[in-house]
Design a protein around this motif. Structure first.
Motif, PDB file in Angstrom:
ATOM      1  N   SER A  75      41.502  46.831  39.048  1.00 32.75           N
ATOM      2  CA  SER A  75      42.170  46.473  37.802  1.00 32.75           C
ATOM      3  C   SER A  75      43.293  47.463  37.488  1.00 32.75           C
ATOM      4  O   SER A  75      44.391  47.067  37.063  1.00 32.75           O
ATOM      5  CB  SER A  75      41.174  46.443  36.642  1.00 32.75           C
ATOM      6  OG  SER A  75      40.199  45.438  36.838  1.00 32.75           O
ATOM      7  N   LEU A  76      43.025  48.744  37.694  1.00 32.04           N
ATOM      8  CA  LEU A  76      44.051  49.766  37.465  1.00 32.04           C
ATOM      9  C   LEU A  76      45.241  49.543  38.393  1.00 32.04           C
ATOM     10  O   LEU A  76      46.396  49.548  37.958  1.00 32.04           O
ATOM     11  CB  LEU A  76      43.459  51.157  37.689  1.00 32.04           C
ATOM     12  CG  LEU A  76      44.467  52.324  37.741  1.00 32.04           C
ATOM     13  CD1 LEU A  76      45.233  52.435  36.429  1.00 32.04           C
ATOM     14  CD2 LEU A  76      43.760  53.637  38.068  1.00 32.04           C
ATOM     15  N   ARG A  77      44.951  49.341  39.657  1.00 30.96           N
ATOM     16  CA  ARG A  77      46.007  49.143  40.659  1.00 30.96           C
ATOM     17  C   ARG A  77      46.833  47.898  40.317  1.00 30.96           C
ATOM     18  O   ARG A  77      48.073  47.924  40.354  1.00 30.96           O
ATOM     19  CB  ARG A  77      45.351  48.997  42.032  1.00 30.96           C
ATOM     20  CG  ARG A  77      46.309  48.775  43.202  1.00 30.96           C
ATOM     21  CD  ARG A  77      45.497  48.544  44.469  1.00 30.96           C
ATOM     22  NE  ARG A  77      46.320  48.266  45.616  1.00 30.96           N
ATOM     23  CZ  ARG A  77      46.745  49.177  46.487  1.00 30.96           C
ATOM     24  NH1 ARG A  77      46.435  50.445  46.316  1.00 30.96           N
ATOM     25  NH2 ARG A  77      47.490  48.834  47.523  1.00 30.96           N
ATOM     26  N   LEU A  78      46.140  46.819  39.971  1.00 35.55           N
ATOM     27  CA  LEU A  78      46.818  45.561  39.671  1.00 35.55           C
ATOM     28  C   LEU A  78      47.665  45.680  38.404  1.00 35.55           C
ATOM     29  O   LEU A  78      48.802  45.182  38.347  1.00 35.55           O
ATOM     30  CB  LEU A  78      45.778  44.449  39.510  1.00 35.55           C
ATOM     31  CG  LEU A  78      46.261  43.010  39.680  1.00 35.55           C
ATOM     32  CD1 LEU A  78      46.717  42.760  41.106  1.00 35.55           C
ATOM     33  CD2 LEU A  78      45.151  42.032  39.319  1.00 35.55           C
ATOM     34  N   TYR A  79      47.140  46.349  37.396  1.00 34.79           N
ATOM     35  CA  TYR A  79      47.879  46.482  36.143  1.00 34.79           C
ATOM     36  C   TYR A  79      49.169  47.272  36.329  1.00 34.79           C
ATOM     37  O   TYR A  79      50.214  46.917  35.771  1.00 34.79           O
ATOM     38  CB  TYR A  79      47.007  47.151  35.080  1.00 34.79           C
ATOM     39  CG  TYR A  79      47.758  47.397  33.785  1.00 34.79           C
ATOM     40  CD1 TYR A  79      48.233  46.328  33.020  1.00 34.79           C
ATOM     41  CD2 TYR A  79      48.019  48.684  33.343  1.00 34.79           C
ATOM     42  CE1 TYR A  79      48.936  46.536  31.842  1.00 34.79           C
ATOM     43  CE2 TYR A  79      48.727  48.909  32.170  1.00 34.79           C
ATOM     44  CZ  TYR A  79      49.186  47.839  31.420  1.00 34.79           C
ATOM     45  OH  TYR A  79      49.894  48.048  30.264  1.00 34.79           O
TER      46      TYR A  79
ATOM     47  N   VAL B 272      44.419  41.729  33.403  1.00 34.64           N
ATOM     48  CA  VAL B 272      44.294  41.618  34.862  1.00 34.64           C
ATOM     49  C   VAL B 272      42.833  41.677  35.284  1.00 34.64           C
ATOM     50  O   VAL B 272      42.441  41.096  36.300  1.00 34.64           O
ATOM     51  CB  VAL B 272      45.118  42.708  35.588  1.00 34.64           C
ATOM     52  CG1 VAL B 272      46.603  42.512  35.346  1.00 34.64           C
ATOM     53  CG2 VAL B 272      44.684  44.107  35.174  1.00 34.64           C
ATOM     54  N   ARG B 273      42.026  42.373  34.493  1.00 33.35           N
ATOM     55  CA  ARG B 273      40.585  42.402  34.772  1.00 33.35           C
ATOM     56  C   ARG B 273      40.005  40.980  34.673  1.00 33.35           C
ATOM     57  O   ARG B 273      39.208  40.558  35.527  1.00 33.35           O
ATOM     58  CB  ARG B 273      39.891  43.335  33.778  1.00 33.35           C
ATOM     59  CG  ARG B 273      38.366  43.221  33.753  1.00 33.35           C
ATOM     60  CD  ARG B 273      37.713  43.847  34.954  1.00 33.35           C
ATOM     61  NE  ARG B 273      36.278  43.603  34.970  1.00 33.35           N
ATOM     62  CZ  ARG B 273      35.428  44.267  35.725  1.00 33.35           C
ATOM     63  NH1 ARG B 273      35.849  45.214  36.538  1.00 33.35           N
ATOM     64  NH2 ARG B 273      34.149  43.969  35.706  1.00 33.35           N
ATOM     65  N   ARG B 274      40.426  40.234  33.668  1.00 33.74           N
ATOM     66  CA  ARG B 274      39.943  38.861  33.504  1.00 33.74           C
ATOM     67  C   ARG B 274      40.431  37.966  34.640  1.00 33.74           C
ATOM     68  O   ARG B 274      39.724  37.049  35.067  1.00 33.74           O
ATOM     69  CB  ARG B 274      40.392  38.319  32.152  1.00 33.74           C
ATOM     70  CG  ARG B 274      39.624  38.919  30.979  1.00 33.74           C
ATOM     71  CD  ARG B 274      40.261  38.557  29.660  1.00 33.74           C
ATOM     72  NE  ARG B 274      39.490  39.114  28.535  1.00 33.74           N
ATOM     73  CZ  ARG B 274      39.977  39.256  27.309  1.00 33.74           C
ATOM     74  NH1 ARG B 274      41.229  38.884  27.050  1.00 33.74           N
ATOM     75  NH2 ARG B 274      39.228  39.770  26.352  1.00 33.74           N
ATOM     76  N   PHE B 275      41.634  38.228  35.110  1.00 34.14           N
ATOM     77  CA  PHE B 275      42.143  37.466  36.257  1.00 34.14           C
ATOM     78  C   PHE B 275      41.268  37.699  37.487  1.00 34.14           C
ATOM     79  O   PHE B 275      40.898  36.748  38.194  1.00 34.14           O
ATOM     80  CB  PHE B 275      43.591  37.870  36.552  1.00 34.14           C
ATOM     81  CG  PHE B 275      44.081  37.459  37.910  1.00 34.14           C
ATOM     82  CD1 PHE B 275      44.225  36.106  38.244  1.00 34.14           C
ATOM     83  CD2 PHE B 275      44.376  38.413  38.871  1.00 34.14           C
ATOM     84  CE1 PHE B 275      44.672  35.729  39.516  1.00 34.14           C
ATOM     85  CE2 PHE B 275      44.830  38.050  40.135  1.00 34.14           C
ATOM     86  CZ  PHE B 275      44.965  36.703  40.454  1.00 34.14           C
TER      87      PHE B 275
END
Length: 375
Positions: free
Chosen positions: A177-181, A202-205
């Motif tokens: 989630s951190l990386r994606l955000y 992004v966590r929900r994604f």
């Protein structure tokens, strides 16, 4: 890194002979300030006092040292020529240098333009002048990364007490989630303000992708791939190459939402999505990949390809560079091989002008994106 100069009253500033290089720092328990504004080395008289290599008389070593830029300015070559056994560096190993250089992509902050980047280019120009490297520039492509500001809009600093601890974000939302955000926040080169509360999006994604695994059907029974998946592959692939990570993630979100609404997804299509997601969320993608029955890591899998007949135009605009600088564009099939692209580009009068009748020493071709002639 000591500056290899010896000062002599008779001969002036004299370079240390090449056979005596490199000049190494003296081994001492600790360094003390000189009290005179000079380098701490000035206190170590056994090291400072030496012999002039020119006249043989008394001389003194230069006590100023080179900044860390001196070493980091050629680190990209050091990776190529370091001997793993002796730990030494052989800059005369032209085969290795020719194989590895130039660097494809340089990523750094814009402040590097007047610091590391300019120093690295200066050193490279010198190394080219003495025949160590063959290319006029060390880096083919430059991308400046924007600064991530704290939630208060200021630059993160311990003084302001506004530094974001990544360990805390990982503990709360997960590493993926951190990386994606970080990649979804906005354009790669833009200055952007961090918002911890926004990581939940992004966590929900990622949670939606995880739930989608429960909607997989067998290949035979599942719905056939539609054009949207091929368009997603094309968009994500192009966005990664162009450092448009935020729009690549947005495209995958749209694809996942489409499947989530239909309530079913083809097994092969889902595995294709995981390949696209892997560079952005490596842990989740690899876990779900294994759940589909794969035993080798997803990061060793072949990158998906799209069907050109399902994504629209069969003609693309290809950027043409000469020594890393864009000089023209040509219209060409996205399936064109390197030989065809090079032939068409070299036939263009504008490119022929920059090549000045010389055959390029090397051609770097990224299908569908760019061709670069190195002279």
């Amino acid at each position: 890194e000591p500056i290899p100069i010896i000062h002599c009253d008779k001969c002036g500033a004299t370079p240390v002979p090449e056979s005596d290089l490199p000049v190494e720092l003296p081994e001492v328990a600790h360094y003390e300030p000189s009290g005179t504004g000079e380098s701490p080395l000035a206190n170590i008289t056994d090291w400072v006092n030496t012999t002039c290599p020119k006249c043989g008389g008394p001389g003194k070593r230069e006590t100023n040292t080179m900044p860390q830029w001196a070493g980091s300015s050629w680190y990209y070559l050091a990776y190529a020529v370091k001997d793993p056994e002796t730990k030494s560096y052989n800059l005369l190993d032209k085969d290795k240098i020719k194989y590895w250089e130039p660097v494809d992509i340089y990523v750094g902050g814009s402040e590097h333009a007047t610091r590391h980047l300019i120093y690295a280019r200066f050193w490279h120009k010198f190394l080219q002048d003495i025949g160590v490297v063959g290319n006029p520039e060390p880096f083919i492509e430059l991308h400046n990364v924007g600064l991530i500001l704290a939630e208060d809009g200021k630059k993160m600093s311990k003084r302001y007490g506004n530094v974001i601890n990544p360990d805390e974000i990982v503990e709360l939302y997960g590493a993926d989630s951190l990386r994606l955000y970080e990649m979804f926040m906005g354009p790669f080169a833009d200055e952007i303000t961090w918002q911890t509360d926004s990581v939940i999006g992004v966590r929900r994604f990622l949670e939606k992708v995880w739930r989608l695994a429960g909607k997989i059907t067998d290949l035979e029974a599942g719905p056939p791939s539609d054009n949207s998946l091929h368009q997603t592959i094309k968009k994500v692939t192009e966005d990664i190459l162009n450092f448009r990570f935020n729009t690549a993630i947005s495209t995958m979100m749209i694809q996942v939402n489409t499947w989530d609404k239909t309530g079913v997804v083809n097994l092969d299509d889902f595995k294709t999505l995981l390949k696209l997601l892997a560079p952005f969320a490596p842990h989740l993608a690899d876990e779900l990949w294994e759940q589909t029955g794969e035993r080798e890591s997803i990061h060793l899998a072949k990158w998906p390809e799209y069907d050109i007949t399902k994504v629209g135009s069969d003609i693309i605009t290809l950027a043409v560079q000469v020594d890393g600088k864009k000089r023209w564009t040509i219209q060409i099939s996205p399936k064109a091989k390197e030989e065809e692209a090079a032939k068409q580009a070299q036939a263009n009068p504008e490119i022929a002008k920059w090549l000045a009748g010389q055959a390029p020493k090397r051609v770097i071709y990224v299908a569908g994106r760019v061709i670069n002639f190195l002279t």
